[in-house]
Each structure stands twice: as C-alpha cells, then as structure tokens.
Write a protein that holds these residues in place. Sequence first.
Motif, PDB file in Angstrom:
ATOM      1  N   TRP A  63       0.838  -1.300  -0.039  1.00 24.87           N
ATOM      2  CA  TRP A  63       0.294  -0.279   0.258  1.00 24.87           C
ATOM      3  C   TRP A  63       0.804   1.282  -0.024  1.00 24.87           C
ATOM      4  N   LYS A  64       2.203   0.992   0.711  1.00 22.91           N
ATOM      5  CA  LYS A  64       2.942   1.957   0.598  1.00 22.91           C
ATOM      6  C   LYS A  64       3.783   2.567  -0.855  1.00 22.91           C
ATOM      7  N   VAL A  70       0.174  -2.795  -5.794  1.00 22.53           N
ATOM      8  CA  VAL A  70      -1.694  -2.761  -5.430  1.00 22.53           C
ATOM      9  C   VAL A  70      -2.185  -4.220  -6.002  1.00 22.53           C
ATOM     10  N   SER A 150      -2.913   3.836  -5.628  1.00 20.74           N
ATOM     11  CA  SER A 150      -4.150   4.142  -4.607  1.00 20.74           C
ATOM     12  C   SER A 150      -5.124   2.574  -4.532  1.00 20.74           C
ATOM     13  N   PRO A 151      -5.811   2.621  -3.626  1.00 20.05           N
ATOM     14  CA  PRO A 151      -6.629   1.832  -3.297  1.00 20.05           C
ATOM     15  C   PRO A 151      -7.544   1.599  -4.781  1.00 20.05           C
TER      16      PRO A 151
END
Length: 343
Positions: A63-64, A70, A150-151
Amino acid sequence: MMAAVMALSNVSASSSYQLIEECDATHKSLYNFYAAVMIIIFIVALPLNASVMHLFIFKLKFWKSNTNNVFLFNLVLADILLLFCLPIKAHNFIMGERRSANEVVCKAMLFMLFLNRGASIAFLTVTSIDRYFNVVHPGRKNLLRALKKSPHISALIWLLLLPLTIPTMLKNFDCCNSHKSDAKDDTLIKGVVDSMREVVFFTQILIPFVILVYCTVHIINRLRKKTVGDRTKLKRAVFLVTSVMVVFSVCFLPCTVARVVLLVVRVQELSEVAQDKAAVAFDGLMVLSYMDCLLDPLVYCFCSTKFKALYVKNYFPFLSRGGAEPLDSSSGAPSQPPRNAVL
C-alpha cells in the motif's frame, strides 16, 4: 486432460442425458479425475499464493509502494479466494454431483467462482495495460498511472465485477442448461436471462484477451524499434506480456471454445450423446481454467528478478547468493530505489 475427455467416446450414454440435466456426474471415473486435478492445484497453489501474499503485506508493504504492487496484491487475493472453492467443487465431483445439491451452497459457489476468476482476469489485464504504458508511452501521463498508487481503482474493479456475477447464478448455469430446448421453460424471461449469462461469460474472457493481444503486439514492436538503451528490460517486458498471453490461451480460451460448442449442440438439438459429451468436456476445461491460480504467481511475481531474490532470501535462504541487490527488470521503465520498488 483432453485425452481423458476424448475417452468419453467409449462410454455408453443411454441414461446420461437425463442425469446431466439433473446435475449428476454421468461418468464417475472421469469426474474423479477432474476432482484429483483440482485437489492437486489447491495443494500446490495455496502455499505458493500465501507466501507471495505474505511478502506483499509484511515485506513490501504494497500500500506504500510506488509501483503496480497494489494490482498484483489484488491478483493474488483473487486467486486465493478462488482456491478455497476448489475443495468443495472436488468433493461434489467425487460424490457424483456436478454441483452441490444445496441451493445456498450452489449459489455461493457460483458467486465466488465467477467473481474471483473475473477479478483475476481483470487484474491481469490492468497490469498488462500498465506495462504497456510504461514501455510504449513512458513519458505520457495517464489516469491509470495516477490511480494505481491508491487502492481506489482496485476497489472499483471489485465493485464493477459484483453485478456481473448475478446472471451467472440464475437457472443452474453450472449445469450447462442455457438455451435448453424445453417447451415448458421456453419463455421470454428465460431467454433474456440465458443470453445475459452467456454475454457475461464470453465478454469476461474475450475482451481482456483482445486487450492483451494489443498490448503484446505494441510492446514487441517497441522492442524491435529500440536501437539504443537498455534492451534487457524491454525483453523482460515482452516476456511478461507474452507469458500472460500463454496463460490466457491455456487456461481460459479452451473453456470458451467448449462453451461455444456446447451451445451449438444444444441449440441445434443434436443427439443426447453429443450433448452429454459437450457438457462433460466443458466441465473438464473449466477445471483446466483453475490452473490460472497456479500460474499467476509464476508469471507476474517471479519474472521480476528483484522479487525473485526477495522470495528466495525469505523462504529459501540456503539458495540465496547474497551480493548486490538485483535490478528491477519487470518493466521498461528505469529501476527504482530498493525500498518497496520490487515489481
């Protein structure tokens, strides 16, 4: 597996048609073979996918990440969720059933199978598109590159897949009864439902396949035109998209062709023996499509030299050579700093 399917020609089908309409396995030994294949896939693929997910969460902190980790995490997640359906499916085959006799279990299985296989195909496709932009248009800004950090785009893909699973859970799709010739069921609503179900089944495979062909051709052309610079990274990008094409061709296209044959046999109202063989062959090739859970980690994770080094270091340290950190060669873009830039 195809040889086993062809063995149907030597089996009597006097009562097969009625049984297959009732979702009973008409050829017990063949369905036991299908069950054995699914059990093997489950035993091998589950620890492989679980170990990859462990690296994504605890080592890479996906996530980073500034890369497509992702997308790959969601690909692994979809494969793991699909794997948990295989023991239930195998148990049904061993018990002589093509699907569970319990309607709740049957609908839940269909939902999980189609949702997670659709997610697997979707994230394979999105990752290939991302690779296409990195190689063919490296300096061009695009929405996918902005959102992949981003998710949100991953969550959107899952949400878009949810309504597509609804038609697949209607009218016992798993028993291949679409467009069945039956006067008492021959209604407009049934025809619409059958058509929607088939549209979902085919578009879920054929549209991503066309996109993959487009990305593969353009990346290969990019490699041919490049005369200076790091051709090794481009070659690895070609290897990646070509490998995805192979996975698609082996896992998904055969069951698509089998589905076409099955529909043609049913619509033309051919002999009961032909309909029986077409349905059983379709079941077998659907089992083959579950091999995707085993091949995805090998294609999209281990083709990165940096990820492979990290995997070996954590799970097979005795094979690790040590030394300098390998370059990230999973895309045509320049390698990133070591921190979280594996794929």
